[in-house]
Scaffold this motif. Structure first.
Motif, short mmCIF file in Angstrom:
data_model
loop_
_atom_site.label_atom_id
_atom_site.label_comp_id
_atom_site.label_asym_id
_atom_site.label_seq_id
_atom_site.Cartn_x
_atom_site.Cartn_y
_atom_site.Cartn_z
N VAL A 231 9.80 8.71 1.66
CA VAL A 231 10.53 7.83 0.35
C VAL A 231 10.66 6.73 1.06
N TRP A 232 10.93 6.65 2.02
CA TRP A 232 11.22 5.29 2.73
C TRP A 232 9.99 4.28 2.91
N ALA A 233 8.70 5.11 3.13
CA ALA A 233 7.48 4.32 3.07
C ALA A 233 7.11 4.07 1.78
N ALA B 223 6.45 0.36 0.81
CA ALA B 223 5.18 0.08 0.39
C ALA B 223 4.33 -0.96 1.17
N ARG B 224 4.45 -0.51 2.46
CA ARG B 224 3.54 -1.62 3.44
C ARG B 224 2.98 -0.56 4.59
N LYS B 225 2.31 -1.04 5.33
CA LYS B 225 1.59 -0.39 6.47
C LYS B 225 3.00 0.22 7.38
N LEU B 226 2.82 1.35 7.66
CA LEU B 226 3.88 2.24 8.60
C LEU B 226 3.90 1.56 10.00
N PRO B 227 5.14 1.43 10.37
CA PRO B 227 5.34 0.85 11.78
C PRO B 227 4.87 2.02 12.54
N ARG B 228 4.57 1.48 13.85
CA ARG B 228 4.11 2.37 14.77
C ARG B 228 5.27 3.53 15.25
N TRP B 229 6.52 3.21 15.36
CA TRP B 229 7.64 4.07 15.73
C TRP B 229 7.41 5.07 14.44
N THR C 191 0.76 -1.32 0.15
CA THR C 191 0.01 0.07 0.10
C THR C 191 0.90 1.30 -0.25
N LEU C 192 0.22 2.06 -0.50
CA LEU C 192 1.24 3.60 -0.76
C LEU C 192 0.56 4.44 0.01
N ARG C 193 -0.49 4.21 0.73
CA ARG C 193 -1.18 5.25 1.59
C ARG C 193 -0.26 6.04 2.69
N PRO C 194 0.55 5.24 3.27
CA PRO C 194 1.57 5.82 4.44
C PRO C 194 2.40 6.87 3.67
#
Length: 441
Positions: free
Chosen positions: A99-101, A105-111, A36-39
């Motif tokens: 850019v890293w997200a 291309a995945r769900k963003l980690p909580r940190w 996913t590219l939403r984050p």
């Protein structure tokens, strides 16, 4: 002898063969993750805003953050932050995260979500304070006011959480807070005791919850409509009684005592966080206790398991012997009792008198905090603190004389909520059976 009797029956397929294949496939899917590219899009929007506003729109002044007050036992040096360099740093850091997200291309980690939120909030804070006539801000006052304004929101969101986790949509949080404040003022004045007022606030809010439970659960009326009607009813009723009874006889009916402030020795002397967390009213400490108790009860007890089962799949819970509607009624009444404590905050802590519609839509904000916090007690607490922070920041910046319109500051927490739910925090899904009346077949 026939061949049918001599031919051995086909061996059944081993039951562990297919599961092993399925488990391997599921593990591979989890390792790959849902792309996913939403984050990345959410972070990209934040980075663009930081570039245009915090970096290019910086005033050039340095902001002085006061970490200690004159009467503090432990003095910390002030923190001086130049607005333009910090704005560029925030913009670049958010762009790197975006850019890293995108690559990930995945769900963003909580940190990463927490880091992005911290960068954006501090970037906004430095930018907006730098535009004031006096670019100096007390961090202790900002945080203490934020916690105070968030206190009734936390109780309201916890009350709504207990209802919605049971499958009952609670739009009437505003009515529960308002009637709790009204009952606390009247009973506290007549009895001459703030503690009696606190008890009356709980009972008054439970009364509103009883009406909600009667129509929503017993008569299966649309729960959203019942909540809206209760909000209008309580607003009109308390407004009428205020104009006809409380206002003309304020000394008799509308002058309650305040609950005492409790300062915990040693802990209250800790710089910055000590005065914020350990120099509170009784309701402030009850807020900490309520969040911990509701979290533990919801996720670590049999009652919590049944409550979540009733909110997600009431028919399955009924099959296992849980009385669905009875549990819903009890939880709605319990949620009203919790919300009533938040209502008492207005007339027993904040001000010592009731005024017409004094909650000013706090119940709706508590509902938004509940959704933003993903129907979790800790999440609701953090979301309420965000709303309290934005509200207190609006008042402080108006006092400092910043040219930023107050309407923009008032809408800030809602904008952050939309960005967080849509881009950073992912999809927010409530209990599956929330709002659906249950009829036992």
């Amino acid at each position: 002898m026939s061949s049918a009797l001599t031919t051995p029956a086909p061996r059944p397929q081993r039951r562990d063969t297919v599961p092993e294949t399925e488990l391997a496939t599921a593990a591979a899917n989890r390792a790959v993750g849902v792309r996913t590219l939403r984050p990345a899009l959410g972070l990209g929007v934040l980075a663009l805003l930081a570039l245009l506003v915090f970096a290019l729109g910086a005033s050039g002044q340095a902001v002085q953050f006061r970490l200690s007050e004159d009467d503090d036992a432990v003095r910390l040096p002030d923190l001086c932050v130049p607005s333009a360099p910090w704005g560029w740093f925030v913009a670049v850091a958010l762009a790197v995260l975006a850019v890293w997200a995108a690559v990930r291309a995945r769900k963003l980690p909580r940190w990463a979500a927490v880091l992005a939120g911290f960068l954006f909030v501090t970037g906004f804070l430095v930018w907006v304070v730098a535009t004031a006539r006096t670019p100096s801000l007390s961090v202790t006052a900002l945080l203490a006011g934020s916690v105070a304004l968030a206190t009734p929101l936390v109780f309201g969101s916890l009350g709504g959480l207990l209802c919605e986790r049971s499958g009952v949509v609670n739009i009437a949080i505003e009515a529960q807070l308002l009637f709790g404040a009204f009952a606390a003022a009247v009973a506290g004045t007549l009895a001459g005791s703030a503690w009696v007022g606190l008890l009356a606030a709980v009972l008054g809010s439970v009364l509103v919850s009883a009406v909600l439970a009667l129509f929503a659960i017993r008569f299966r009326v649309n729960q959203v409509i019942v909540g809206v009607v209760l909000n209008v009813l309580v607003s009109g009723l308390t407004g009428f009684l205020f104009a006809t009874v409380l206002e003309p006889n304020a000394a008799v009916f509308n002058a309650p005592e305040r609950l005492p402030l409790v300062r915990i020795p040693l802990l209250a002397e800790i710089p910055v966080i000590g005065p914020v967390l350990f120099d509170q009213s009784v309701i402030g400490y009850l807020m900490y206790l309520a969040v911990a108790v509701v979290w533990f009860a919801l996720y670590r007890t049999r009652w919590g398991l049944r409550t979540r089962a009733v909110g997600e799949h009431p028919k399955a819970a009924d099959t296992l012997g849980v009385s669905v509607n009875a549990l819903r009624v009890r939880n709605v009444l319990l949620g009203g009792a919790v919300a009533g404590i938040g209502g008492a905050f207005y007339t027993l802590v904040s001000v010592s008198a009731f005024t017409r519609d004094m909650t000013a839509g706090a119940g709706y904000i508590a509902l938004a905090a509940l959704i933003f916090g993903r129907w979790n007690p800790v999440g609701a607490l953090l979301a309420s603190l965000l709303f309290g922070f934005a509200s207190n920041l609006e008042s402080i910046l108006s006092f400092l004389g910043t040219p930023v319109p107050s309407q923009f500051l008032a809408m800030l927490p809602y904008v952050v909520t939309i960005l967080a739910v849509a881009g950073l925090a992912g999809r927010s899904r409530g209990p599956a059976a929330s709002g659906e009346p249950y009829t036992k077949e």
